[in-house]
Design a protein around this motif. Structure first.
Motif, PDB file in Angstrom:
ATOM      1  N   THR A 205      17.995  84.112 -31.134  1.00  9.02           N
ATOM      2  CA  THR A 205      18.759  85.169 -30.762  1.00  9.02           C
ATOM      3  C   THR A 205      18.037  86.336 -30.809  1.00  9.02           C
ATOM      4  N   PRO A 206      18.910  87.367 -29.871  1.00  5.87           N
ATOM      5  CA  PRO A 206      18.169  88.767 -29.669  1.00  5.87           C
ATOM      6  C   PRO A 206      18.068  89.700 -30.851  1.00  5.87           C
ATOM      7  N   GLY A 207      18.882  89.395 -31.710  1.00  2.00           N
ATOM      8  CA  GLY A 207      19.275  90.408 -33.020  1.00  2.00           C
ATOM      9  C   GLY A 207      19.549  89.565 -34.188  1.00  2.00           C
ATOM     10  N   TRP A 208      19.753  90.385 -35.156  1.00  2.00           N
ATOM     11  CA  TRP A 208      20.067  89.547 -36.580  1.00  2.00           C
ATOM     12  C   TRP A 208      21.613  89.044 -36.674  1.00  2.00           C
ATOM     13  N   SER A 209      22.408  89.967 -36.015  1.00  2.80           N
ATOM     14  CA  SER A 209      23.871  89.808 -36.262  1.00  2.80           C
ATOM     15  C   SER A 209      24.192  88.420 -35.284  1.00  2.80           C
ATOM     16  N   GLU A 210      23.633  88.336 -34.257  1.00  5.21           N
ATOM     17  CA  GLU A 210      24.082  86.997 -33.546  1.00  5.21           C
ATOM     18  C   GLU A 210      23.508  85.653 -34.358  1.00  5.21           C
ATOM     19  N   ALA A 211      22.393  85.939 -34.805  1.00  4.40           N
ATOM     20  CA  ALA A 211      21.889  84.871 -35.663  1.00  4.40           C
ATOM     21  C   ALA A 211      22.590  84.493 -36.937  1.00  4.40           C
ATOM     22  N   TYR A 212      22.991  85.614 -37.765  1.00  5.60           N
ATOM     23  CA  TYR A 212      23.655  85.239 -38.826  1.00  5.60           C
ATOM     24  C   TYR A 212      25.075  84.841 -38.613  1.00  5.60           C
ATOM     25  N   GLY A 213      25.437  85.344 -37.376  1.00  2.56           N
ATOM     26  CA  GLY A 213      26.798  84.892 -37.061  1.00  2.56           C
ATOM     27  C   GLY A 213      27.098  83.303 -36.800  1.00  2.56           C
ATOM     28  N   LEU A 214      25.903  82.675 -36.109  1.00  2.00           N
ATOM     29  CA  LEU A 214      25.771  81.438 -36.117  1.00  2.00           C
ATOM     30  C   LEU A 214      25.734  80.641 -37.390  1.00  2.00           C
ATOM     31  N   PHE A 215      24.900  81.150 -38.342  1.00  2.09           N
ATOM     32  CA  PHE A 215      24.649  80.296 -39.653  1.00  2.09           C
ATOM     33  C   PHE A 215      26.047  80.451 -40.182  1.00  2.09           C
ATOM     34  N   THR A 216      26.936  81.580 -40.279  1.00  4.53           N
ATOM     35  CA  THR A 216      28.115  81.594 -40.958  1.00  4.53           C
ATOM     36  C   THR A 216      29.213  80.597 -40.319  1.00  4.53           C
ATOM     37  N   LYS A 217      28.895  80.487 -39.090  1.00  7.98           N
ATOM     38  CA  LYS A 217      29.926  79.489 -38.231  1.00  7.98           C
ATOM     39  C   LYS A 217      29.444  78.189 -38.507  1.00  7.98           C
ATOM     40  N   ASN A 218      28.412  77.571 -39.353  1.00  5.97           N
ATOM     41  CA  ASN A 218      28.023  76.368 -39.689  1.00  5.97           C
ATOM     42  C   ASN A 218      27.252  75.796 -38.456  1.00  5.97           C
ATOM     43  N   GLU A 219      26.523  76.455 -37.754  1.00  8.54           N
ATOM     44  CA  GLU A 219      25.962  75.880 -36.570  1.00  8.54           C
ATOM     45  C   GLU A 219      24.579  75.411 -37.171  1.00  8.54           C
ATOM     46  N   ALA A 220      23.855  75.889 -38.144  1.00  2.98           N
ATOM     47  CA  ALA A 220      22.810  75.247 -38.709  1.00  2.98           C
ATOM     48  C   ALA A 220      22.791  75.805 -40.154  1.00  2.98           C
ATOM     49  N   PRO A 221      22.086  75.075 -41.217  1.00  2.00           N
ATOM     50  CA  PRO A 221      22.098  75.345 -42.416  1.00  2.00           C
ATOM     51  C   PRO A 221      21.212  76.523 -42.910  1.00  2.00           C
ATOM     52  N   MET A 222      20.378  76.973 -42.014  1.00  2.00           N
ATOM     53  CA  MET A 222      19.400  77.986 -42.432  1.00  2.00           C
ATOM     54  C   MET A 222      19.393  79.210 -41.416  1.00  2.00           C
ATOM     55  N   VAL A 223      18.918  80.268 -41.690  1.00  2.00           N
ATOM     56  CA  VAL A 223      18.996  81.367 -41.057  1.00  2.00           C
ATOM     57  C   VAL A 223      17.780  82.437 -41.432  1.00  2.00           C
ATOM     58  N   LEU A 224      17.049  82.996 -40.645  1.00  2.00           N
ATOM     59  CA  LEU A 224      16.078  83.914 -40.916  1.00  2.00           C
ATOM     60  C   LEU A 224      16.934  85.272 -41.446  1.00  2.00           C
ATOM     61  N   SER A 225      16.926  85.890 -42.434  1.00  2.00           N
ATOM     62  CA  SER A 225      17.664  86.990 -42.771  1.00  2.00           C
ATOM     63  C   SER A 225      16.753  87.699 -43.971  1.00  2.00           C
ATOM     64  N   TYR A 226      17.388  88.113 -45.367  1.00  2.00           N
ATOM     65  CA  TYR A 226      16.761  88.847 -46.285  1.00  2.00           C
ATOM     66  C   TYR A 226      17.074  88.395 -47.576  1.00  2.00           C
ATOM     67  N   THR A 227      16.313  88.456 -48.698  1.00  2.00           N
ATOM     68  CA  THR A 227      16.439  88.142 -50.135  1.00  2.00           C
ATOM     69  C   THR A 227      17.891  88.465 -50.503  1.00  2.00           C
ATOM     70  N   THR A 228      18.339  89.678 -50.182  1.00  2.00           N
ATOM     71  CA  THR A 228      19.428  90.524 -50.532  1.00  2.00           C
ATOM     72  C   THR A 228      20.606  89.810 -49.920  1.00  2.00           C
ATOM     73  N   SER A 229      20.633  89.164 -48.825  1.00  2.00           N
ATOM     74  CA  SER A 229      21.835  88.862 -47.942  1.00  2.00           C
ATOM     75  C   SER A 229      22.802  88.078 -48.937  1.00  2.00           C
ATOM     76  N   PRO A 230      22.397  87.275 -49.843  1.00  2.00           N
ATOM     77  CA  PRO A 230      23.329  86.344 -50.529  1.00  2.00           C
ATOM     78  C   PRO A 230      24.333  87.310 -51.364  1.00  2.00           C
ATOM     79  N   ALA A 231      23.982  88.780 -51.820  1.00  2.00           N
ATOM     80  CA  ALA A 231      24.373  89.772 -52.391  1.00  2.00           C
ATOM     81  C   ALA A 231      26.011  89.818 -51.653  1.00  2.00           C
ATOM     82  N   TYR A 232      25.846  89.955 -50.428  1.00  2.00           N
ATOM     83  CA  TYR A 232      27.341  90.362 -49.618  1.00  2.00           C
ATOM     84  C   TYR A 232      28.050  88.896 -50.091  1.00  2.00           C
ATOM     85  N   HIS A 233      27.895  87.771 -50.037  1.00  2.00           N
ATOM     86  CA  HIS A 233      28.597  86.779 -50.179  1.00  2.00           C
ATOM     87  C   HIS A 233      29.071  86.941 -51.546  1.00  2.00           C
TER      88      HIS A 233
END
Length: 340
Positions: A205-233
């Motif tokens: 994807t062009p940027g992080w937002s699009e990639a993470y959006g696909l991940f949370t929509k169950n398009e893939a079981p993994m995404v490149l993000s950050y060690t701190t991203s799970p804190a949001y959830h």
């Protein structure tokens, strides 16, 4: 003569009406700070709205955010606009791009003490100031992936049916971060590593937002993000479903920065904002909107969820000067593999 007099009267009337409006417009422009940044910063859930409100209350001015997809796209835009840029500040580059950004000759020293800055490795850059930092990580869905990768080698050589969404290093700082992460671990063999990892990449994807959006929509079981991203959830969604994998080789560090342009040096609001950026009024917004670690002190301790995040055993970096010299070559290597 009557026509001449009428014309003179009309001109005078227009001048009396237009000049005050022009003056008001000029004053408004003088009291506006234009900041180039990226989309996730200015999103309604990002830190932008909070930061904008806090700074405008302090400066009695107007903040005008102009956003693009991601950090590398930000640098590309600045390069394209050159001396004609409307930006007073650029917020959203990172330390992997500072040498290249400095080489544009569009940025000027900030003249601000960095003694309050607390990022890994310390800080001594006289042109750019950090506002947050974090470590890149593979974030995975525990409901779809029972055995996550425990190393970059595991990711590269793992089951190709277990897909990951990544970002484009030409437009995205996380995408560039993965490129540098692989380069820092594999060195000259990075091309072969990409050839293996390619089979696991669902899309780029062009940027992080699009990639993470696909991940949370169950398009893939993994995404490149950050060690701190799970804190949001954990904090916002009240779930521990999404976790970051801890990699034995270490994790690549990202420090995000802001810099003042030559245009901004003529606007007192630019330096005022950079000073504001290192205060709790800005830094308090970072952890639970940016979901990164603050670069300076906050007024309150971070939520305990951040204590449960992956703590990298090793902090990986490549010098910014080396990245500036070799980034194009490394991206060309990536493109050659990914386009096969």
């Amino acid at each position: 003569m009557r026509n001449t007099g009428l014309t003179t009267l009309l001109s005078l009337t227009l001048a009396l009406g237009v000049l005050p409006a022009a003056t008001a417009t000029a004053k408004a422009a003088e009291n506006t700070l234009t900041i180039y940044t990226y989309d996730s910063f200015t999103a309604e859930w990002g830190p932008g709205p909070i930061v904008e409100k806090a700074f405008e209350a302090q400066c009695s001015c107007q903040v005008d955010f102009v956003s693009v997809a991601d950090g590398v796209a930000l640098l590309n835009r600045i390069k394209l606009e050159g001396a004609n840029t409307k930006a007073d500040l650029v917020l959203g580059l990172d330390t992997n791009l500072t040498t290249e950004a400095r080489a544009t000759n569009l940025f000027v020293p900030h003249g601000i003490s960095a003694e309050s800055v607390a990022v890994p490795g310390g800080w001594n850059d006289d042109t750019f100031l950090p506002y947050d930092y974090g470590y890149f990580a593979v974030v995975y869905d525990t409901e779809k992936l029972q055995t996550p990768p425990t190393s970059l080698k595991d990711l590269v050589e793992g089951d190709p049916s277990q897909k990951i969404v990544i970002q484009d290093p030409r437009t995205s700082t996380p995408g560039l971060g993965l490129l540098l992460w692989i380069k820092s671990v594999y060195g000259d063999d990075a091309g072969n590593a990409w050839a293996k990892l390619k089979n696991r990449v669902l899309t780029v994807t062009p940027g992080w937002s699009e990639a993470y959006g696909l991940f949370t929509k169950n398009e893939a079981p993994m995404v490149l993000s950050y060690t701190t991203s799970p804190a949001y959830h954990i904090i916002a969604d009240k779930t521990e479903r999404y976790q970051a994998a801890s990699f034995s080789e270490g994790h690549y560090l990202q420090v995000e920065v802001a810099g003042m342009t030559k245009k901004g040096a003529e606007n007192p609001l630019a330096k005022q904002f950079l000073q504001f950026m290192l205060t709790p009024s800005f830094q308090d917004a970072v952890p639970e909107t940016q979901w990164m670690l603050p670069a300076a002190k906050t007024s309150e301790p971070l939520d305990e969820a951040f204590d449960r995040m992956v703590k990298p055993t090793k902090s990986l970096t490549i010098p910014s000067d080396e990245i500036a010299e070799k980034r194009k070559t490394w991206i060309d290597e990536w493109l050659q593999v990914m386009s096969r």
